[in-house]
Write a protein that holds these residues in place. Structure first.
Motif, PDB file in Angstrom:
ATOM      1  N   ILE A  12       0.799  -1.118  -0.061  1.00 19.63           N
ATOM      2  CA  ILE A  12       0.070   0.034  -0.095  1.00 19.63           C
ATOM      3  C   ILE A  12       0.779   1.092   0.063  1.00 19.63           C
ATOM      4  O   ILE A  12       1.873   1.305   0.613  1.00 19.63           O
ATOM      5  CB  ILE A  12      -1.036  -0.137   1.195  1.00 19.63           C
ATOM      6  N   PHE A  13       0.590   2.235  -0.878  1.00 22.33           N
ATOM      7  CA  PHE A  13       1.317   3.467  -1.029  1.00 22.33           C
ATOM      8  C   PHE A  13       1.146   4.437   0.041  1.00 22.33           C
ATOM      9  O   PHE A  13      -0.051   4.669   0.280  1.00 22.33           O
ATOM     10  CB  PHE A  13       0.977   3.949  -2.362  1.00 22.33           C
ATOM     11  N   TYR A  14       2.338   4.984   0.459  1.00 23.23           N
ATOM     12  CA  TYR A  14       2.087   6.000   1.471  1.00 23.23           C
ATOM     13  C   TYR A  14       1.334   7.354   0.788  1.00 23.23           C
ATOM     14  O   TYR A  14       1.773   7.758  -0.494  1.00 23.23           O
ATOM     15  CB  TYR A  14       3.705   6.747   1.711  1.00 23.23           C
ATOM     16  N   ALA A  15       0.432   7.905   1.454  1.00 21.26           N
ATOM     17  CA  ALA A  15      -0.355   8.881   0.967  1.00 21.26           C
ATOM     18  C   ALA A  15       0.219  10.126   1.316  1.00 21.26           C
ATOM     19  O   ALA A  15      -0.594  11.199   1.726  1.00 21.26           O
ATOM     20  CB  ALA A  15      -1.772   8.633   1.601  1.00 21.26           C
ATOM     21  N   ASN A  16       1.451  10.446   1.182  1.00 21.60           N
ATOM     22  CA  ASN A  16       2.130  11.811   1.716  1.00 21.60           C
ATOM     23  C   ASN A  16       2.312  12.391   0.319  1.00 21.60           C
ATOM     24  O   ASN A  16       2.935  13.573   0.518  1.00 21.60           O
ATOM     25  CB  ASN A  16       3.137  11.416   2.422  1.00 21.60           C
ATOM     26  N   ALA A  70      -7.737  15.037   6.049  1.00 16.17           N
ATOM     27  CA  ALA A  70      -8.095  15.941   4.860  1.00 16.17           C
ATOM     28  C   ALA A  70      -7.043  15.782   4.139  1.00 16.17           C
ATOM     29  O   ALA A  70      -7.054  15.731   2.579  1.00 16.17           O
ATOM     30  CB  ALA A  70      -8.184  17.408   5.245  1.00 16.17           C
ATOM     31  N   PHE A  71      -5.444  15.831   4.415  1.00  9.45           N
ATOM     32  CA  PHE A  71      -4.389  15.604   3.707  1.00  9.45           C
ATOM     33  C   PHE A  71      -4.479  14.079   2.918  1.00  9.45           C
ATOM     34  O   PHE A  71      -4.165  14.209   1.819  1.00  9.45           O
ATOM     35  CB  PHE A  71      -3.260  15.761   4.742  1.00  9.45           C
ATOM     36  N   VAL A  72      -4.808  13.307   3.509  1.00 10.19           N
ATOM     37  CA  VAL A  72      -4.497  11.802   2.908  1.00 10.19           C
ATOM     38  C   VAL A  72      -5.554  11.751   1.936  1.00 10.19           C
ATOM     39  O   VAL A  72      -5.633  11.215   0.851  1.00 10.19           O
ATOM     40  CB  VAL A  72      -4.695  10.671   3.807  1.00 10.19           C
ATOM     41  N   ASN A  73      -7.002  12.290   2.423  1.00  7.01           N
ATOM     42  CA  ASN A  73      -7.941  12.251   1.358  1.00  7.01           C
ATOM     43  C   ASN A  73      -7.550  12.840   0.001  1.00  7.01           C
ATOM     44  O   ASN A  73      -7.847  12.303  -1.014  1.00  7.01           O
ATOM     45  CB  ASN A  73      -9.438  12.913   1.794  1.00  7.01           C
ATOM     46  N   LYS A  74      -7.061  14.013   0.216  1.00  7.50           N
ATOM     47  CA  LYS A  74      -6.621  14.675  -1.120  1.00  7.50           C
ATOM     48  C   LYS A  74      -5.423  13.647  -2.029  1.00  7.50           C
ATOM     49  O   LYS A  74      -5.774  13.638  -3.202  1.00  7.50           O
ATOM     50  CB  LYS A  74      -5.794  15.970  -0.660  1.00  7.50           C
ATOM     51  N   ASN A  75      -4.553  13.273  -1.222  1.00  6.44           N
ATOM     52  CA  ASN A  75      -3.400  12.523  -1.936  1.00  6.44           C
ATOM     53  C   ASN A  75      -4.184  11.135  -2.529  1.00  6.44           C
ATOM     54  O   ASN A  75      -3.851  10.801  -3.628  1.00  6.44           O
ATOM     55  CB  ASN A  75      -2.306  12.240  -1.187  1.00  6.44           C
ATOM     56  N   VAL A  76      -5.230  10.461  -1.656  1.00  4.09           N
ATOM     57  CA  VAL A  76      -5.727   9.218  -2.135  1.00  4.09           C
ATOM     58  C   VAL A  76      -6.527   9.634  -3.441  1.00  4.09           C
ATOM     59  O   VAL A  76      -6.529   8.751  -4.368  1.00  4.09           O
ATOM     60  CB  VAL A  76      -6.365   8.651  -0.917  1.00  4.09           C
ATOM     61  N   ALA A  77      -7.157  10.619  -3.400  1.00  3.67           N
ATOM     62  CA  ALA A  77      -7.977  10.793  -4.780  1.00  3.67           C
ATOM     63  C   ALA A  77      -7.189  10.990  -5.790  1.00  3.67           C
ATOM     64  O   ALA A  77      -7.194  10.331  -6.967  1.00  3.67           O
ATOM     65  CB  ALA A  77      -8.500  12.192  -4.200  1.00  3.67           C
TER      66      ALA A  77
END
Ligand code: MSP
Length: 522
Positions: A12-16, A70-77
């Motif tokens: 699973i990929f880091y969502a950073n 909010a940060f991970v939501n943005k990156n995961v999208a």
């Protein structure tokens, strides 16, 4: 016979941050295998997802001045958008921040380790690399820095829960050596076995910390029974492979059907977590081990691992918009070895694209369709027995209608397909793709041998047998390309317009090519 199942996972990929070409490689390699197994009828489950907890994420979110969710939501999208653009056919995308789907499995695994008596409290004192999300020893540093991230680790002294990793070294070693737990390539087995054996034949494995104290931001899965501690991010992350299948929820059916994983794909930087910690957790919880880990090398850029922290990343989006996703998938499948490091340059990409896609495959498709259209109005009738042999493949004198001769259908059935399946089922996707291009080479040779554009003036019937053979060959190229270049495979199938799925007798109703499959780039 019971249907065969095939469970394949990516890390699973880091969502950073956004995914770069290194991550893209992991995804495409896995997708080609998943699609291949579906194409041979295996009941396939293909998992990918995002790793959303840990210090790395919290700090990156702080920098952007937003909360971690909010940060991970943005990156995961963005991640999911790219996954779609690449044509990745995952059955599920698991997110470690998903409290309903992921957390129950992570907690159940923790409880299982606890029940086995493998968790105890202790104090950790040492170094921690945020980039790796891992404790690191002095020995591993180069000039005081983590060699992978080129950053100085932090000194840490804290109370943690520990897991008795040391207890499982001998069993993991035994399973690796007898092949029950397989790692490809074999050199990686030796690497892990020598880590387990340590120096002087003593166990080289110590116990490891599996929790971190909850700091200012409660971002992670609380350790069961102790909310002052969060599950260590690797412990949380590794459990995704089973939580995704419903392990720990009230519907464990997928877990019963698909676990153990048939193959888990990962890059060499995260081998130790997958070859030591992960099997140790599973042994402790009395869950079977995955059958195989396939460990790929690094995509380098300028001689160093492509990575955000080194600032040398190439974006997959650039290649997709310039060349199309199938061209990128082609490159990642055929032009690199799955188990070695390789360097990507824009120049090399263009060269290969022009040679093998614009010229090789693209040119063959357009020439064949043009001849079919021009000479036969797009309706080409024939059968496998009337295709002449490829001259350069024959030792004896060529004869038309020689079934057992080295004609295209014969070569496909007896040589090309068996080798293609042998490689693809052994996850040697680059070699599988080579076999497809061998067939393309045969088809080109066939045109050179018979010059149908000249032959048509004197013998139309013979020309039809040649064009029929070419279309037959192209249809097979299309079929073999299904896992690798799904869009191109579909186009070829439509363009050759075979009347039946049967191999030996078909009428081809070809379609006109409105634009080249792959435009040449200069
Ligand atoms: N989150 C962890 C994995 C947890 S799995 C339980 C992680 N994430 S990652 O985003 O850093 O990496 C995901 C995958 O991409 C890994 O297999 C990693 O090896 C791969 N790659 C990242 N950069 C890479 C290259 N430059 N080249 C090839 N693959 C690389 O690790």
């Amino acid at each position: 016979m019971a249907e065969k199942k095939f469970y394949i996972t990516t890390p699973i990929f880091y969502a950073n941050a956004e995914l770069h070409l290194g991550h893209t490689y992991t995804l495409v390699l896995s997708d080609v295998l998943a699609r291949y197994h579906r194409s041979i009828g295996d009941k396939t489950f293909f998992l990918t997802g995002s790793d959303e907890h840990g210090d790395k994420i919290v700090r990156a979110a702080q920098k952007e001045d937003i909360g971690p969710q909010a940060f991970v939501n943005k990156n995961v999208a963005k991640m999911q958008e790219l996954i779609k653009e690449l044509g990745i056919s995952n059955d599920l995308f698991i997110r470690t921040s998903n409290q309903e789907h992921h957390w129950p499995g992570a907690k159940k695994l923790w409880h299982a380790l606890e029940e086995a008596g493998d968790i105890y409290k202790g104090t950790y004192k040492g170094l921690y690399c945020i980039g790796c999300e891992s404790f690191i020893t002095e020995k591993e540093l180069v000039n005081g820095k983590c060699p992978l991230h080129d950053t100085e680790p932090e000194h840490i002294e804290e109370e943690n829960y520990f897991f008795k990793l040391s207890k499982y070294g001998p069993e993991i070693k035994r399973l690796l050596l007898n092949g029950e737990f397989k790692i490809t390539p074999q050199s990686r087995v030796n690497e892990i076995v020598s880590l387990i054996s340590g120096a002087n034949g003593e166990s080289g494995l110590g116990d490891v910390s599996i929790s971190r104290p909850e700091r200012a931001i409660p971002w992670g899965i609380p350790a069961p029974n102790d909310p002052t501690q969060l599950m260590y991010v690797w412990c949380d992350a590794l459990s995704n492979y089973i939580s995704a299948l419903g392990y720990g929820t009230d519907n464990e059916e997928n877990f019963r059907t698909f676990w153990p994983a048939d193959i888990q794909i990962l890059g060499k930087d995260i081998l130790r977590f997958h070859a030591l910690l992960w099997p140790a957790f599973l042994l402790s919880a009395r869950i079977p081990l995955p059958r195989e880990l396939l460990v790929h090398g690094f995509v380098n850029s300028g001689g160093k691992k492509m990575s955000k922290s080194l600032g040398n990343v190439l974006s997959p989006g650039e290649f997709i918009s310039e060349y199309g996703r199938d061209a990128l998938r082609y490159y990642l499948t055929r032009e690199v070895s799955p188990v070695e490091d390789w360097d990507l340059t824009r120049e090399k990409f263009k060269e290969v694209y022009n040679a093998n896609l614009a010229n090789g495959l693209g040119n063959l498709v357009s020439r064949t369709l043009k001849m079919a259209e021009q000479y036969f109005g797009g309706v080409v009738t024939g059968d496998a027995t009337r295709v002449p042999s490829i001259k350069s493949k024959m030792s004896a004198v060529e004869t038309f209608g020689d079934i057992a001769g080295m004609n295209i259908p014969y070569i496909i059935t007896n040589d090309i397909l068996p080798r293609y399946h042998k490689h693809m089922s052994a996850s040697e996707i680059n070699k599988g793709a080579d076999v497809i291009w061998e067939l393309i080479g045969h088809l080109d040779q066939f045109v050179t041998d018979y010059e149908p554009f000249k032959l048509v003036k004197t013998d139309k019937k013979a020309t039809e047998a040649i064009i029929w053979g070419l279309l037959y060959g192209l249809r097979e190229v299309g079929r073999m390309l299904v896992p690798i270049m799904p869009d191109t495979a579909e186009k070829i199938e439509i363009l050759v317009g075979a009347s039946s799925a049967l191999a030996d007798e078909a009428v081809f109703n070809t379609k006109a090519l409105t634009e080249p499959l792959f435009k040449r780039r200069d």
